[in-house]
Write an enzyme that holds these catalytic residues in place. Structure first.
Site, PDB file in Angstrom:
ATOM      1  N   LYS A 160      67.999  71.559  27.468  1.00  0.00           N
ATOM      2  CA  LYS A 160      67.195  72.151  26.630  1.00  0.00           C
ATOM      3  C   LYS A 160      67.134  71.354  25.365  1.00  0.00           C
ATOM      4  O   LYS A 160      66.057  70.871  24.940  1.00  0.00           O
ATOM      5  CB  LYS A 160      67.359  73.666  26.194  1.00  0.00           C
ATOM      6  CG  LYS A 160      66.448  74.056  25.004  1.00  0.00           C
ATOM      7  CD  LYS A 160      66.893  75.540  24.497  1.00  0.00           C
ATOM      8  CE  LYS A 160      68.240  75.688  23.802  1.00  0.00           C
ATOM      9  NZ  LYS A 160      68.162  74.985  22.528  1.00  0.00           N
ATOM     10  N   THR A 187      68.225  76.068  18.013  1.00  0.00           N
ATOM     11  CA  THR A 187      67.716  74.794  17.943  1.00  0.00           C
ATOM     12  C   THR A 187      66.471  74.745  18.501  1.00  0.00           C
ATOM     13  O   THR A 187      66.191  74.964  19.631  1.00  0.00           O
ATOM     14  CB  THR A 187      68.917  74.245  18.901  1.00  0.00           C
ATOM     15  OG1 THR A 187      70.008  74.024  18.190  1.00  0.00           O
ATOM     16  CG2 THR A 187      68.431  72.612  18.797  1.00  0.00           C
ATOM     17  N   LYS A 235      69.433  69.292  12.848  1.00  0.00           N
ATOM     18  CA  LYS A 235      70.003  69.768  13.915  1.00  0.00           C
ATOM     19  C   LYS A 235      69.843  68.905  15.231  1.00  0.00           C
ATOM     20  O   LYS A 235      70.649  68.551  15.988  1.00  0.00           O
ATOM     21  CB  LYS A 235      69.632  71.211  14.390  1.00  0.00           C
ATOM     22  CG  LYS A 235      70.427  71.670  15.666  1.00  0.00           C
ATOM     23  CD  LYS A 235      71.919  71.981  15.156  1.00  0.00           C
ATOM     24  CE  LYS A 235      72.618  72.418  16.501  1.00  0.00           C
ATOM     25  NZ  LYS A 235      72.312  73.857  16.803  1.00  0.00           N
TER      26      LYS A 235
END
Length: 220
Positions: A156, A12, A88
Site C-alpha cells: 500500500k 499513511t 511520511k
C-alpha cells in the site's frame, strides 16, 4: 461532530488526499491535524511514537495533550494538511527500500554460504547497517514472521509513493523496485506476514534455505 471540533488523522495517505480531506473538514467547520506516525506497535504502546504533523496552530493547541501522550517527538511541519503526509511518504520510501534491501542482502549472503547469524553481527557493526536491517533481520534469523508490520502495508505505502511520484512527474525507480518485491511476496501468499517475509521471494526464486522457527526445527 460539533463545529470547531478537531480530527487527527494518523494514517499513511497520499498528500493530495490529506489536502482534500482538510478542505472537506474545513467546509464543515471542523479542524484537521494531518499527523501520520512512525514507530510501530511497540513505540505506540510505550507512547514513544514520532508524529509528523501539519495543521493550524489552533489544531496543534487542541491536540497537545493527546500528542504528548502518544509521542516522544512531535514535528510541526506546516500550517495546513498535506505536509505531514508528504514527510511520511519520505519515511515510508526509505523504510520500504531498506527492508527490501536487507532481505536481498541476507539472501545473497545465505546463497554464498555465509552463516546468517554472522552476517547480522558483522553488518550491524559495519557501514552497511540500517535501522531496518538491525530491526527486521532478527525476524528472519528466528524464522518468526508474526506480523508487527505486514508485507501488505508496504504494498500500500510504496504504491502511494509511486502514485505521488507520477503526480509530480518524479521517477522513483528504487522505491518501485522495492514495491515489486513486496507485491511478489503478497502474490505468493505472504501478504499478512511480517514485512521481513519479503525475503521469501528470494527463497522461492533461488531455493535458499532460510532459518526455521525453533518449534518448526524441532518438529522436523
Amino acid at each position: 461532530m460539533a463545529r470547531g471540533s478537531l480530527i487527527i488523522q494518523c494514517a499513511t495517505v497520499a498528500p493530495s488526499q490529506a489536502k482534500q480531506l482538510g478542505e472537506r473538514v474545513a467546509a464543515e467547520g471542523l479542524m484537521l491535524l494531518d499527523a501520520p506516525i512512525s514507530g510501530g506497535a511497540a513505540k505506540a504502546k510505550s507512547g514513544e511514537l514520532s508524529v509528523m504533523a501539519s495543521g493550524a496552530t489552533e489544531a496543534f493547541t487542541y491536540a497537545e495533550a493527546v500528542l504528548n501522550a502518544m509521542a516522544a517527538k512531535v514535528y510541526r511541519l506546516g500550517d495546513a494538511p498535506g505536509v505531514g503526509s508528504s514527510m511520511k511518504l519520505v519515511n515510508q520510501l526509505l523504510a520500504g527500500v531498506h527492508i527490501a534491501t536487507a532481505a536481498e542482502a541476507m539472501a545473497l549472503g545465505i546463497r554464498m554460504g555465509l552463516d546468517p547469524e554472522v552476517i547480522y553481527d558483522v553488518i550491524t557493526h559495519s557501514a552497511g547497517n540500517s535501522w531496518m536491517f538491525e530491526n527486521r533481520v532478527p525476524h528472519i534469523l528466528s524464522g518468526d514472521y508474526t506480523p508487527l508490520s505486514a508485507v501488505d502495508i508496504f504494498v500500500k505505502d510504496l504504491n502511494i509513493v509511486h502514485q505521488t511520484g507520477r503526480e509530480l512527474a518524479l521517477a522513483t525507480p528504487v522505491a518501485s523496485s522495492a514495491l515489486q518485491q513486496f507485491t511478489a511476496a503478497s502474490g505468493a501468499g505472504f501478504g499478512r506476514e511480517d514485512d521481513s517475509a519479503v525475503i521469501k521471494v528470494y527463497q522461492r526464486l533461488s531455493g535458499i534455505a532460510l532459518p526455521e522457527a525453533a518449534n518448526d526445527a524441532q518438529g522436523a
